[in-house]
Design an enzyme around this catalytic site. Structure first.
Site, PDB file in Angstrom:
ATOM      1  N   GLU A   1       0.855  -1.195   0.000  1.00 20.38           N
ATOM      2  CA  GLU A   1       0.000   0.000   0.000  1.00 20.38           C
ATOM      3  C   GLU A   1       0.885   1.237   0.000  1.00 20.38           C
ATOM      4  O   GLU A   1       2.113   1.127   0.121  1.00 20.38           O
ATOM      5  CB  GLU A   1      -0.926  -0.017   1.218  1.00 20.38           C
TER       6      GLU A   1
ATOM      7  N   HIS B   1      -8.976   9.178   3.463  1.00 16.61           N
ATOM      8  CA  HIS B   1      -8.566   8.113   2.531  1.00 16.61           C
ATOM      9  C   HIS B   1      -8.806   8.635   1.118  1.00 16.61           C
ATOM     10  O   HIS B   1      -9.875   9.169   0.831  1.00 16.61           O
ATOM     11  CB  HIS B   1      -9.375   6.845   2.788  1.00 16.61           C
TER      12      HIS B   1
ATOM     13  N   ARG C   1      -0.782   8.719   2.016  1.00 18.21           N
ATOM     14  CA  ARG C   1      -2.169   9.163   1.827  1.00 18.21           C
ATOM     15  C   ARG C   1      -2.397  10.658   1.857  1.00 18.21           C
ATOM     16  O   ARG C   1      -3.246  11.179   1.154  1.00 18.21           O
ATOM     17  CB  ARG C   1      -3.018   8.569   2.945  1.00 18.21           C
TER      18      ARG C   1
ATOM     19  N   HIS D   1     -11.268   9.191   7.254  1.00 12.79           N
ATOM     20  CA  HIS D   1     -11.014   7.758   7.393  1.00 12.79           C
ATOM     21  C   HIS D   1     -10.468   7.371   8.758  1.00 12.79           C
ATOM     22  O   HIS D   1     -10.897   6.387   9.345  1.00 12.79           O
ATOM     23  CB  HIS D   1     -10.008   7.375   6.308  1.00 12.79           C
TER      24      HIS D   1
ATOM     25  N   ARG E   1      -0.748   8.527   9.318  1.00 14.10           N
ATOM     26  CA  ARG E   1      -0.572   7.084   9.519  1.00 14.10           C
ATOM     27  C   ARG E   1      -0.162   6.370   8.235  1.00 14.10           C
ATOM     28  O   ARG E   1      -0.717   6.609   7.161  1.00 14.10           O
ATOM     29  CB  ARG E   1      -1.890   6.486  10.006  1.00 14.10           C
TER      30      ARG E   1
HETATM   31  P1  FAD Z   1     -13.145  -0.141  16.252  1.00 19.72           P
HETATM   32  O1  FAD Z   1     -12.835  -1.333  15.473  1.00 19.72           O
HETATM   33  O2  FAD Z   1     -13.760   0.995  15.545  1.00 19.72           O
HETATM   34  O3  FAD Z   1     -14.113  -0.582  17.437  1.00 19.72           O
HETATM   35  C1  FAD Z   1     -14.712   0.364  18.279  1.00 19.72           C
HETATM   36  C2  FAD Z   1     -15.731  -0.341  19.151  1.00 19.72           C
HETATM   37  O4  FAD Z   1     -16.130   0.500  20.214  1.00 19.72           O
HETATM   38  C3  FAD Z   1     -16.998  -0.716  18.417  1.00 19.72           C
HETATM   39  O5  FAD Z   1     -17.370  -1.991  18.857  1.00 19.72           O
HETATM   40  C4  FAD Z   1     -18.006   0.321  18.909  1.00 19.72           C
HETATM   41  O6  FAD Z   1     -19.342  -0.076  18.843  1.00 19.72           O
HETATM   42  C5  FAD Z   1     -17.540   0.488  20.330  1.00 19.72           C
HETATM   43  N1  FAD Z   1     -17.925   1.744  20.986  1.00 19.72           N
HETATM   44  C6  FAD Z   1     -17.640   3.007  20.582  1.00 19.72           C
HETATM   45  N2  FAD Z   1     -18.127   3.891  21.462  1.00 19.72           N
HETATM   46  C7  FAD Z   1     -18.728   3.173  22.452  1.00 19.72           C
HETATM   47  C8  FAD Z   1     -19.426   3.516  23.636  1.00 19.72           C
HETATM   48  N3  FAD Z   1     -19.633   4.806  24.003  1.00 19.72           N
HETATM   49  N4  FAD Z   1     -19.918   2.522  24.414  1.00 19.72           N
HETATM   50  C9  FAD Z   1     -19.760   1.216  24.072  1.00 19.72           C
HETATM   51  N5  FAD Z   1     -19.115   0.844  22.948  1.00 19.72           N
HETATM   52  C10 FAD Z   1     -18.600   1.807  22.147  1.00 19.72           C
HETATM   53  N6  FAD Z   1      -6.610  -0.360   9.248  1.00 19.72           N
HETATM   54  C11 FAD Z   1      -5.652  -1.253   8.928  1.00 19.72           C
HETATM   55  O7  FAD Z   1      -4.659  -1.392   9.651  1.00 19.72           O
HETATM   56  N7  FAD Z   1      -5.790  -1.985   7.788  1.00 19.72           N
HETATM   57  C12 FAD Z   1      -6.844  -1.877   6.953  1.00 19.72           C
HETATM   58  O8  FAD Z   1      -6.941  -2.585   5.966  1.00 19.72           O
HETATM   59  C13 FAD Z   1      -7.861  -0.957   7.271  1.00 19.72           C
HETATM   60  N8  FAD Z   1      -8.935  -0.778   6.456  1.00 19.72           N
HETATM   61  C14 FAD Z   1      -9.943   0.038   6.861  1.00 19.72           C
HETATM   62  C15 FAD Z   1     -11.086   0.131   6.073  1.00 19.72           C
HETATM   63  C16 FAD Z   1     -12.154   0.904   6.500  1.00 19.72           C
HETATM   64  C17 FAD Z   1     -13.392   0.990   5.655  1.00 19.72           C
HETATM   65  C18 FAD Z   1     -12.072   1.614   7.720  1.00 19.72           C
HETATM   66  C19 FAD Z   1     -13.206   2.450   8.195  1.00 19.72           C
HETATM   67  C20 FAD Z   1     -10.907   1.562   8.481  1.00 19.72           C
HETATM   68  C21 FAD Z   1      -9.838   0.771   8.066  1.00 19.72           C
HETATM   69  N9  FAD Z   1      -8.682   0.672   8.823  1.00 19.72           N
HETATM   70  C22 FAD Z   1      -7.707  -0.217   8.472  1.00 19.72           C
HETATM   71  C23 FAD Z   1      -8.573   1.345  10.117  1.00 19.72           C
HETATM   72  C24 FAD Z   1      -8.871   0.304  11.207  1.00 19.72           C
HETATM   73  O9  FAD Z   1      -9.924  -0.514  10.794  1.00 19.72           O
HETATM   74  C25 FAD Z   1      -9.240   0.933  12.519  1.00 19.72           C
HETATM   75  O10 FAD Z   1      -8.347   1.922  12.879  1.00 19.72           O
HETATM   76  C26 FAD Z   1      -9.233  -0.100  13.617  1.00 19.72           C
HETATM   77  O11 FAD Z   1     -10.023  -1.171  13.219  1.00 19.72           O
HETATM   78  C27 FAD Z   1      -9.734   0.460  14.905  1.00 19.72           C
HETATM   79  O12 FAD Z   1      -9.947  -0.587  15.791  1.00 19.72           O
HETATM   80  P2  FAD Z   1     -10.432  -0.260  17.241  1.00 19.72           P
HETATM   81  O13 FAD Z   1     -10.541  -1.548  17.966  1.00 19.72           O
HETATM   82  O14 FAD Z   1      -9.598   0.790  17.814  1.00 19.72           O
HETATM   83  O15 FAD Z   1     -11.885   0.390  17.030  1.00 19.72           O
HETATM   84  C1  SIN Z   2      -7.238   0.294   2.743  1.00 11.13           C
HETATM   85  O1  SIN Z   2      -7.468  -0.893   2.581  1.00 11.13           O
HETATM   86  O2  SIN Z   2      -6.980   1.088   1.853  1.00 11.13           O
HETATM   87  C2  SIN Z   2      -7.300   0.831   4.128  1.00 11.13           C
HETATM   88  C3  SIN Z   2      -6.052   0.508   4.813  1.00 11.13           C
HETATM   89  C4  SIN Z   2      -5.882   1.356   6.022  1.00 11.13           C
HETATM   90  O3  SIN Z   2      -6.665   2.262   6.297  1.00 11.13           O
HETATM   91  O4  SIN Z   2      -4.890   1.138   6.727  1.00 11.13           O
END
Ligand code: FAD
Ligand code: SIN
Length: 534
Positions: free
Chosen positions: A116, A239, A285, A346, A381
């Protein structure tokens, strides 16, 4: 009042993996505001960046991360996360996660690593183009099979309970949270000496985003209200390639598609990226998103295009089956046609300030994943570093808690935690006000605080947000809490923090680009923006 050894807020990659580690030591509760599967993590496409091949090295991954971070990464955090990555990958594989493999020249199986933007090597482990779904499904299954973990869906964490909030002036430590049961409408206190925020990011602060509806900045807002230090919120990553289609507004087209040869072109069919950066479509990005923004403004067109139609159909179907299906569902065949794309909000690079163990400025409170700011991402990032950070920091946070707050001497019990007071609050009678304010915040953030900023627009946004905050606060005191109202309250708080941090930065660095200070401030060493309520 319920009591646990660990309370984890959020069921994304950060929360789930923290729970699996914590369950080795005691009773764990995961609170999650919707179903367990609703998270940014489950939408992740590209994969997880981690050194896996002989031609790659930890040094190279560290260096790529530092370059993308535009001088603001904390090298200790980068080095720790990148170095501990392979161990965590092995662990998730043991929890059942499958990454794509392929046959190497000598016939043995090896990981099918993709690439990427900003990565100088192929190092992204993936499960087709739906890595997050594979990861979270397997982690949720492991959590559900663990007798030490209780997972409470539809439970909305409202606010942290801390000694400072209860009026004690000695060391500030966490005692638990107030939580809304969204089904019964009741609010209860949950006690624990060890709370891990894993609430994800805040993409929904913006009108156009790749994030699902849960991403409303709840963790940052809660931590801010509790007095924790918040850092670098001005660095919101856009993004470059979100599908531009009225029926599918938040659909991401993974950067891995560019890594596998897709071209970014204007409506004239010409590749415009070399004009902006010698790394072309695989520049980091911030650079690509700004270039697209400039092209859209220059040509007056609504979007630019991503084109993979020159690749064999089988290749496209094998690598990007979900994107193919999603686009086909709105009448677009990506094996034949170019894909209209626009940048969209994003990822939140800043967040609750933590050390490399996820520890915040409040004792007993850790923040892991997107809600935290360890210093890995700096001002921008590197793609696919965030899931890696979730896995490494969640494991470290639990280990750190066990060292600093061993089980067996519960502190929360000695404090008398008051029950939640509803007072004279009545049911919300005008939902329209909530929806109006919600829309207004997202629109103003998009118009005034997005890819290219100016001081005047930031000041305008700040003034409008001050009014909105007052209105929302009145609502909060007068009406019974609902998830809509709580999310609005968090959204306006998070938006205000983004604006406040952006106003404080008098330079352009990484994702923060302002026409009033268009270059790096080289007169002093790069510094984080750190804000605290008290
Ligand atoms: P999240 O996975 O967002 O989980 C947050 C959780 O907290 C959820 O369950 C939510 O319901 C809960 N929550 C929030 N507020 C509350 C509250 N007040 N009370 C109770 N529960 C709550 N990153 C990569 O490294 N590789 C990738 O390929 C990639 N692709 C992506 C594609 C997309 C479309 C998106 C949107 C992001 C992508 N990212 C990627 C970024 C990555 O997915 C996120 O940064 C990462 O998953 C965040 O994980 P997390 O556990 O911190 O939060
Ligand atoms: C993507 O698949 O382009 C998202 C990857 C990321 O946000 O790290």
């Amino acid at each position: 009042m319920r009591e646990y050894d660990f309370i984890i807020v959020g069921s994304g990659a950060g929360g789930l993996s923290a729970a699996l580690h914590a369950a080795e030591h005691g009773k764990v509760c995961i609170l999650t505001k919707r179903t367990a599967a609703e998270s940014n993590s489950s939408w992740a496409q590209g994969g997880i960046a981690c050194v896996q091949s002989e031609g790659d090295s930890i040094e190279q991954h560290v260096s790529d991360t530092l370059v993308a971070g535009a001088g603001l990464c904390k090298e200790e955090a980068v080095r720790t996360i990148v170095t501990e990555g392979p161990q965590r990958i092995e662990e998730v594989i043991n929890w059942g996660v499958h990454f794509d493999q392929r046959e190497a020249k000598d016939g043995h199986l090896e990981f099918d690593l993709t690439r990427e933007g900003g990565h100088t090597k192929r190092r992204v482990l993936h499960a087709r183009d739906a890595t997050g779904k594979e990861l979270t499904e397997k982690l949720i299954a492991a959590v559900k099979a663990n007798a030490n973990i209780e997972i409470l869906e539809n439970h909305f964490a409202i606010d942290l309970i801390t000694t400072a909030k209860l009026g004690f002036v000695s060391e500030d430590r966490v005692l638990g949270l107030y939580v809304l049961d969204e089904i019964s409408g009741e609010v209860a206190a949950f006690r624990s000496d060890r709370v891990i925020l894993a609430t994800g990011g805040c993409g929904r602060v913006y009108l156009y985003t790749t994030n699902p509806s849960i991403a409303t900045g709840d963790g940052v807002a809660m931590a801010w209200r509790a007095g924790a230090a918040i850092s670098n919120m001005e660095f919101i990553q856009f993004h470059p390639t979100c599908l531009y289609h009225p029926q599918k507004r938040s659909f991401l087209i993974t950067e891995a598609m560019r890594g596998e040869g897709a071209r970014l072109i204007g409506k004239d069919g010409k590749d415009f990226m070399p004009k902006y950066d010698k790394r072309g479509t695989l520049a980091p990005r911030d650079v690509v998103a700004r270039a697209i923004d400039t092209e859209i403004k220059r040509t007056g067109g609504p979007c630019v295009y991503l084109d993979i139609s020159h690749k064999p159909r089988e290749f496209v179907l094998e690598h990007f089956p979900n994107i193919y299906e999603a686009c086909l569902s709105v009448g677009l065949d990506i094996t034949k046609e170019r894909i209209p794309v626009v940048p969209a909000a994003h990822y939140q690079c800043g967040g609750v300030l933590t050390d490399v163990n996820g520890a915040t400025s409040i004792r007993g409170l850790c923040a892991v994943g997107e809600v935290g700011c360890t210093g890995l991402h700096g001002a921008n990032r590197l793609a696919s570093n965030s899931l890696l950070e979730c896995l490494v920091i969640s494991a470290r946070a639990v280990k750190h808690m066990m060292q600093k707050l061993p089980l067996g001497r519960p502190v929360a019990q000695i404090y008398d935690i008051p029950a939640w007071k509803t007072g004279n609050a009545v049911d919300v009678d005008e939902l329209v006000v909530i929806y109006h304010n919600w829309d207004e915040i997202r629109r103003l953030m998009w118009d005034y605080v997005s890819i290219v900023r100016t001081s005047k627009r930031l000041q305008r946004a700040a003034a409008r947000l001050r009014n909105l905050k007052r209105e929302v606060q009145e609502f909060y005191w007068n009406f019974k809490v609902t998830s809509e109202l709580l999310e609005l309250r968090n959204l306006v708080e998070t938006a205000s923090l983004i604006v406040e941090c952006a106003i404080r930065r008098h330079e352009s660095r990484g994702l923060h680009y302002t026409l009033d200070y268009p270059v790096l401030d080289e007169s002093r060493p790069p510094a984080d923006t750190v804000v605290r309520r008290y």
